[in-house]
Write a protein that holds these residues in place. Structure first.
Motif, PDB file in Angstrom:
ATOM      1  N   ARG A 139      -9.988 -20.595  21.987  1.00 18.74           N
ATOM      2  CA  ARG A 139      -8.605 -21.045  22.066  1.00 18.74           C
ATOM      3  C   ARG A 139      -7.785 -20.088  22.920  1.00 18.74           C
ATOM      4  O   ARG A 139      -7.933 -18.875  22.813  1.00 18.74           O
ATOM      5  CB  ARG A 139      -8.003 -21.114  20.660  1.00 18.74           C
ATOM      6  CG  ARG A 139      -6.690 -21.836  20.647  1.00 18.74           C
ATOM      7  CD  ARG A 139      -6.100 -22.064  19.300  1.00 18.74           C
ATOM      8  NE  ARG A 139      -6.996 -21.812  18.192  1.00 18.74           N
ATOM      9  CZ  ARG A 139      -6.582 -21.584  16.966  1.00 18.74           C
ATOM     10  NH1 ARG A 139      -5.308 -21.552  16.698  1.00 18.74           N
ATOM     11  NH2 ARG A 139      -7.450 -21.380  15.997  1.00 18.74           N
ATOM     12  N   ASN A 140      -6.955 -20.643  23.783  1.00 18.30           N
ATOM     13  CA  ASN A 140      -6.075 -19.885  24.683  1.00 18.30           C
ATOM     14  C   ASN A 140      -6.836 -19.059  25.716  1.00 18.30           C
ATOM     15  O   ASN A 140      -6.296 -18.101  26.263  1.00 18.30           O
ATOM     16  CB  ASN A 140      -5.117 -18.981  23.894  1.00 18.30           C
ATOM     17  CG  ASN A 140      -4.243 -19.766  22.951  1.00 18.30           C
ATOM     18  OD1 ASN A 140      -3.804 -20.875  23.269  1.00 18.30           O
ATOM     19  ND2 ASN A 140      -3.999 -19.227  21.771  1.00 18.30           N
ATOM     20  N   LEU A 141      -8.066 -19.432  25.976  1.00 20.76           N
ATOM     21  CA  LEU A 141      -8.883 -18.701  26.938  1.00 20.76           C
ATOM     22  C   LEU A 141      -8.312 -18.798  28.349  1.00 20.76           C
ATOM     23  O   LEU A 141      -8.328 -17.829  29.101  1.00 20.76           O
ATOM     24  CB  LEU A 141     -10.320 -19.215  26.908  1.00 20.76           C
ATOM     25  CG  LEU A 141     -11.356 -18.422  27.680  1.00 20.76           C
ATOM     26  CD1 LEU A 141     -11.419 -16.979  27.197  1.00 20.76           C
ATOM     27  CD2 LEU A 141     -12.717 -19.070  27.553  1.00 20.76           C
ATOM     28  N   ASP A 142      -7.773 -19.963  28.698  1.00 14.65           N
ATOM     29  CA  ASP A 142      -7.183 -20.129  30.033  1.00 14.65           C
ATOM     30  C   ASP A 142      -6.022 -19.163  30.261  1.00 14.65           C
ATOM     31  O   ASP A 142      -5.818 -18.671  31.362  1.00 14.65           O
ATOM     32  CB  ASP A 142      -6.703 -21.567  30.251  1.00 14.65           C
ATOM     33  CG  ASP A 142      -7.864 -22.549  30.392  1.00 14.65           C
ATOM     34  OD1 ASP A 142      -8.975 -22.091  30.762  1.00 14.65           O
ATOM     35  OD2 ASP A 142      -7.662 -23.730  30.124  1.00 14.65           O
ATOM     36  N   GLN A 143      -5.252 -18.897  29.220  1.00 15.58           N
ATOM     37  CA  GLN A 143      -4.107 -17.984  29.344  1.00 15.58           C
ATOM     38  C   GLN A 143      -4.555 -16.542  29.510  1.00 15.58           C
ATOM     39  O   GLN A 143      -3.841 -15.725  30.076  1.00 15.58           O
ATOM     40  CB  GLN A 143      -3.206 -18.108  28.119  1.00 15.58           C
ATOM     41  CG  GLN A 143      -2.554 -19.473  28.011  1.00 15.58           C
ATOM     42  CD  GLN A 143      -1.842 -19.663  26.679  1.00 15.58           C
ATOM     43  OE1 GLN A 143      -1.958 -18.838  25.779  1.00 15.58           O
ATOM     44  NE2 GLN A 143      -1.093 -20.758  26.576  1.00 15.58           N
ATOM     45  N   ALA A 144      -5.740 -16.216  29.018  1.00 13.34           N
ATOM     46  CA  ALA A 144      -6.252 -14.844  29.107  1.00 13.34           C
ATOM     47  C   ALA A 144      -6.991 -14.604  30.427  1.00 13.34           C
ATOM     48  O   ALA A 144      -7.291 -13.464  30.747  1.00 13.34           O
ATOM     49  CB  ALA A 144      -7.176 -14.556  27.941  1.00 13.34           C
ATOM     50  N   ARG A 145      -7.274 -15.657  31.168  1.00 10.33           N
ATOM     51  CA  ARG A 145      -8.030 -15.504  32.411  1.00 10.33           C
ATOM     52  C   ARG A 145      -7.144 -14.833  33.466  1.00 10.33           C
ATOM     53  O   ARG A 145      -6.009 -15.220  33.699  1.00 10.33           O
ATOM     54  CB  ARG A 145      -8.490 -16.861  32.935  1.00 10.33           C
ATOM     55  CG  ARG A 145      -9.372 -16.732  34.151  1.00 10.33           C
ATOM     56  CD  ARG A 145     -10.334 -17.908  34.241  1.00 10.33           C
ATOM     57  NE  ARG A 145     -11.160 -17.834  35.424  1.00 10.33           N
ATOM     58  CZ  ARG A 145     -12.285 -17.172  35.520  1.00 10.33           C
ATOM     59  NH1 ARG A 145     -12.716 -16.479  34.496  1.00 10.33           N
ATOM     60  NH2 ARG A 145     -12.992 -17.170  36.619  1.00 10.33           N
ATOM     61  N   SER A 184      -6.782 -14.604  19.098  1.00 11.04           N
ATOM     62  CA  SER A 184      -7.937 -15.480  18.930  1.00 11.04           C
ATOM     63  C   SER A 184      -9.175 -14.833  19.540  1.00 11.04           C
ATOM     64  O   SER A 184      -9.086 -13.892  20.325  1.00 11.04           O
ATOM     65  CB  SER A 184      -7.674 -16.855  19.543  1.00 11.04           C
ATOM     66  OG  SER A 184      -7.430 -16.750  20.917  1.00 11.04           O
ATOM     67  N   GLY A 216      -3.577 -12.882  22.223  1.00 12.91           N
ATOM     68  CA  GLY A 216      -2.894 -13.639  21.171  1.00 12.91           C
ATOM     69  C   GLY A 216      -3.554 -13.549  19.810  1.00 12.91           C
ATOM     70  O   GLY A 216      -3.053 -14.078  18.829  1.00 12.91           O
ATOM     71  N   TYR A 230     -11.032 -11.441  32.399  1.00 14.99           N
ATOM     72  CA  TYR A 230     -10.239 -11.802  31.223  1.00 14.99           C
ATOM     73  C   TYR A 230      -9.475 -10.618  30.652  1.00 14.99           C
ATOM     74  O   TYR A 230      -9.979  -9.487  30.667  1.00 14.99           O
ATOM     75  CB  TYR A 230     -11.140 -12.370  30.111  1.00 14.99           C
ATOM     76  CG  TYR A 230     -11.761 -13.698  30.463  1.00 14.99           C
ATOM     77  CD1 TYR A 230     -11.051 -14.876  30.296  1.00 14.99           C
ATOM     78  CD2 TYR A 230     -13.039 -13.771  30.986  1.00 14.99           C
ATOM     79  CE1 TYR A 230     -11.599 -16.097  30.627  1.00 14.99           C
ATOM     80  CE2 TYR A 230     -13.600 -14.993  31.328  1.00 14.99           C
ATOM     81  CZ  TYR A 230     -12.877 -16.139  31.146  1.00 14.99           C
ATOM     82  OH  TYR A 230     -13.429 -17.349  31.491  1.00 14.99           O
ATOM     83  N   LEU A 245      -8.766 -11.907  22.288  1.00 16.26           N
ATOM     84  CA  LEU A 245      -7.746 -12.193  23.292  1.00 16.26           C
ATOM     85  C   LEU A 245      -6.402 -11.626  22.858  1.00 16.26           C
ATOM     86  O   LEU A 245      -6.180 -11.368  21.671  1.00 16.26           O
ATOM     87  CB  LEU A 245      -7.657 -13.707  23.508  1.00 16.26           C
ATOM     88  CG  LEU A 245      -8.962 -14.382  23.942  1.00 16.26           C
ATOM     89  CD1 LEU A 245      -8.764 -15.883  24.068  1.00 16.26           C
ATOM     90  CD2 LEU A 245      -9.472 -13.803  25.231  1.00 16.26           C
TER      91      LEU A 245
END
Length: 76
Positions: free
Chosen positions: A67-73, A48, A46, A20, A44
Motif C-alpha cells: 500500500r502507498n508504494l507508488d508514493q514511496a517510489r 505501511s 507512511g 524507494y 515505507l
C-alpha cells in the motif's frame, strides 16, 4: 555468490535505496523455479510495509507490492 550466481546483498540494498524511500526491515534469499531472488521488506514513510522481489543474478526488480508504494517510489 562465489560462482557468480547472485549479486551481493549490498548491491540489492543500494538499488532499493535508489528506487524507494523507506527503511529495510527484512531480507530473504530464496530460490524459486531455479531463480535466486532477494525478497526485501521495506517500511515505507507512511508506516505501511512493502515487499520487493529482485532477481539476485541481475539485480532487476521482479515484483513490488504494498500500500502507498507508488508514493514511496523515487523519481529517476
Amino acid at each position: 555468490m562465489q560462482s557468480w550466481e547472485i549479486l551481493p546483498l549490498s548491491r540489492i540494498l543500494e538499488a532499493v535505496s535508489q528506487q524507494y524511500a523507506g527503511d529495510v526491515i527484512g531480507v530473504e534469499l530464496d530460490r524459486d523455479d531455479r531463480i535466486w531472488q532477494y525478497e526485501v521488506k521495506l517500511m515505507l514513510p507512511g508506516g505501511s510495509v512493502a515487499k520487493l522481489e529482485y532477481d539476485a543474478r541481475s539485480g532487476a526488480l521482479i515484483k513490488a507490492k504494498g500500500r502507498n508504494l507508488d508514493q514511496a517510489r523515487k523519481q529517476p
